[in-house]
Design an enzyme around this catalytic site. Sequence first.
Site, short mmCIF file in Angstrom:
data_model
loop_
_atom_site.label_atom_id
_atom_site.label_comp_id
_atom_site.label_asym_id
_atom_site.label_seq_id
_atom_site.Cartn_x
_atom_site.Cartn_y
_atom_site.Cartn_z
N GLU B 53 1.16 -1.50 0.16
CA GLU B 53 0.36 0.37 -0.25
C GLU B 53 0.53 1.22 -0.02
O GLU B 53 0.45 2.39 -0.77
CB GLU B 53 -0.91 -0.07 1.01
CG GLU B 53 -2.32 -0.91 0.89
CD GLU B 53 -2.44 -1.83 1.42
OE1 GLU B 53 -0.92 -2.55 2.00
OE2 GLU B 53 -3.10 -2.47 1.10
N PHE B 78 -5.49 -0.68 5.98
CA PHE B 78 -3.96 -0.50 5.61
C PHE B 78 -4.21 0.25 4.59
O PHE B 78 -2.71 0.92 4.43
CB PHE B 78 -4.18 -1.84 4.84
CG PHE B 78 -4.27 -2.85 4.94
CD1 PHE B 78 -3.68 -3.67 6.30
CD2 PHE B 78 -5.19 -4.19 4.60
CE1 PHE B 78 -4.29 -4.51 7.48
CE2 PHE B 78 -5.43 -4.87 5.48
CZ PHE B 78 -5.32 -5.51 6.67
N HIS B 104 -14.22 -2.49 2.86
CA HIS B 104 -14.41 -3.02 3.97
C HIS B 104 -14.06 -2.45 5.79
O HIS B 104 -13.46 -2.58 5.95
CB HIS B 104 -13.18 -4.45 3.90
CG HIS B 104 -13.42 -5.59 2.76
ND1 HIS B 104 -13.44 -5.06 1.43
CD2 HIS B 104 -13.74 -6.63 2.66
CE1 HIS B 104 -13.22 -5.75 0.22
NE2 HIS B 104 -13.86 -6.98 1.29
N GLN B 116 -8.49 -6.39 10.51
CA GLN B 116 -9.27 -5.91 9.13
C GLN B 116 -10.59 -5.04 9.09
O GLN B 116 -10.55 -4.46 7.98
CB GLN B 116 -9.62 -7.46 8.12
CG GLN B 116 -8.73 -8.81 8.91
CD GLN B 116 -7.76 -8.23 8.12
OE1 GLN B 116 -6.44 -7.74 8.79
NE2 GLN B 116 -7.07 -8.50 7.14
N ARG B 162 -18.89 -3.47 2.52
CA ARG B 162 -19.78 -4.32 1.10
C ARG B 162 -20.84 -4.74 2.12
O ARG B 162 -20.96 -5.93 1.57
CB ARG B 162 -18.13 -5.49 2.17
CG ARG B 162 -18.25 -6.13 2.44
CD ARG B 162 -16.70 -7.53 2.49
NE ARG B 162 -17.32 -7.47 3.85
CZ ARG B 162 -16.32 -9.52 3.80
NH1 ARG B 162 -15.57 -10.05 3.06
NH2 ARG B 162 -17.07 -10.45 4.82
#
Lengths: 284, 312
Positions: B53, B78, B104, B116, B162
Amino acid sequence: MKASVRHELESVALEVRKDVVRMTGLSRSGHLRSCLSVVDIIVYLYWKVLRIRPEEPHWPERDRLVFSKNHACPALYAVLARRGFFEREELWNYRRLGAMLQGRPEHFRTPGVDVPGGSGGMGIGLANGLLMSARIDRLDRRVFCVMGDGELQMGSVWESAMQAASLGSGALTTFVDMNGIQTGGSVESIKRIEPVRKKFEAFGWRVMEVDGHDFRQLEKSVAWSLSGPGDSPSAVLAKTVPGKGITIAEKGLLGSPACPLDRDRMEQALRELESSSGVKGGGA
Amino acid sequence: MRSTLSGFGEGLLITGRERNDVVLLHADMVDAEVIAPFSLEFPERTINCGVSEQDMVITAAGLSLGGKIPVAVSYSAFLTARSFDQIRTCLAIPGLQAVLVGTHSGLSAGEEGATQQMNQDVALMRSLPGMSVMVPSDYPSSSFMAGIACGHPGPVYLRLGRDEIPDIGILDESEMRIGGGRALAEGDGVTICACGIMVHEAMKAAAILSQQGINAEVIDCFSLKPLPSQLILASLRRTGCCVVAEEHNIIGGLGEAVAALSASENPVPVRCVAVSDRYGQSGTPSELQEYYGLTFREIVGESAQVWSMRRR
C-alpha cells in the site's frame, strides 16, 4: 569527457558548495556533510543530462529529477538557482517564514522541484508513477532519482524497487549517494545496508559503482544506464565523501550531522573552498 | 440489495469511459465488483501494485504529477493507516489530484476480525488539511461519487463497505457534490445526521419516532469533509436537537464534526451512535452491528433523550 567540460563542471560545483555553506550557515541548519556529498551528482545531471527548460519549469516533456534525499535540499536549491530556475537571492531566505525554499522541498512552491518531498523513502515510487504516466501517454520521459544511503533502511524503498523491476522500465536511473553517514553516525554501525549492490541486483536492477565526485565516471554511469537493455531500472552506487571540499566537515569535526555551522566556521569553510579554486569573491 | 463497493465499481467504469486519464491502482484486490469492471475494459490503465500500500500511494502521486487521475484502492485499514505518511506527504500536503478508495471499512470486514475492520479511517483522513472525505450510503450514490471524486482537483478519500444494502429512492444528482448532503426525511422533532449504512438505520428509526410523535429529519451526510454545514444548521434551527449515527469510532468521525459545528454555530444537545472507542472482533457484519450498538434502536433511544433536552 573533455578537460574543458570537466573544469566547467568543477567550477560550477565549487560555486554550489559555497552557496550550500552560506545557506546552512545563515539558516543555522544542519546536514552540511550530506549536502556536500551529493553536489557533484546533481550538478552533472542538471548541466549535462536532464532535458529541462529552466525558463519553462513545467514543460511537460521534460525529464524528471526525483530528489529523495530531502534533508540535503540546500544542494538541490543551490543547483536550481544557478541553473536559472529562480533568483539566487532566494537562497538566503531558505527555511524562513513565507520563503520559497522550505526546510524540505515542496514542488508547488519551488520552480524546478519536480516532486513533493519531506518524508524519505518515496523517491523510487514517485519515479515509477511518473514513468507509468509517460508510458500511458507514449512519452519518451527519463526519470532520475537521487537518494541517500541511509534511506535504504526504509521499507517503502524496497516495495518500490520491486515495483520498478516489475514495471520493466530502463528509463529509470537511481543514484544512491553512498556517503556512509546518517544522523546518528555511520550507516553500517547503526543498521547494516550492505551488500547494497547485491540487494539491488536481487531486486532485478542493473548496478554500477562509481566515484560520486568524478565527473568522468558519472558521465560513464549515465551512458551505461541509458544504453541498457531497456527493461531494467539502473542503480548507480556513487561512493562519496561526506562534507566533500571542507576539511572539518570531511573529518566529521562539526559535531553531529545535524549540527549547524557557526559564523566563524562558515567563513573558514568559504575561505577553504575559495582557496581550492584560486577564485576570490562571490559573497553572499 | 447491493453494496457501495459494487456501486463504485460501476461508477469507475463509466468515468473511465468518459476520461482517459483515470488510472486504477490496487493492492492485489480480488473483490471483483470494485476492480473488475474497469480493469477488464482498461487493462492498460490498471496496475496491480501487489500487497504494498505504501508503494501504491507513492506511485499514485507520481501518476498524478504526470497528469493522470490515480484511483488507489485497498482495504481501508491498510490504505489509510499503513500508508498515512505517504498520503500526507505525497498527496495531501502538495494537494495532488487523487482518489483513495478504502474498502471493507467499518465493521464490514466481519469475520476477518479487528485488524481488517476499520473504524479509525475517517478520523485519520479528516485530520489532513485539503483532504475531502466521502461516505456513500447506497449503490447509486456510490456510483455517482466515483465521477465526482475523479473530477475533484485535490485528494479525496472515499469510504466503501461490502454490506448489501437497499437503494435509497431516486438519486437527485444535483445534491451529489463534495460538501453536499441530502435530506431524506423532513421533520421538526429531531435532526438525525448519518452516513454510510447508518443512513438506513436512521430511516428505520425515523419511522418509529414518528409513531411516537417525534418527526425526525434525516440527513445523509455523505460528505464528511467538507460538511454540508448550511443544510445541518438549517435543520438544527428547526429541531433544536441532534443525533449522529456512523459506523466508525466515536472519536474523529461525523459525530465530532457535527458536534463541533453545533457547538460553534448553534449549540443544541448532540448525541452520537457510534463505536464507543473499542476495537472490533470476528462476527458477521450484522451481528457486529448489534453487538456494538449501531442499530435503529440506539438511534431511537438517543433521539428521545435529545428531544427531551431540545433547545429552540
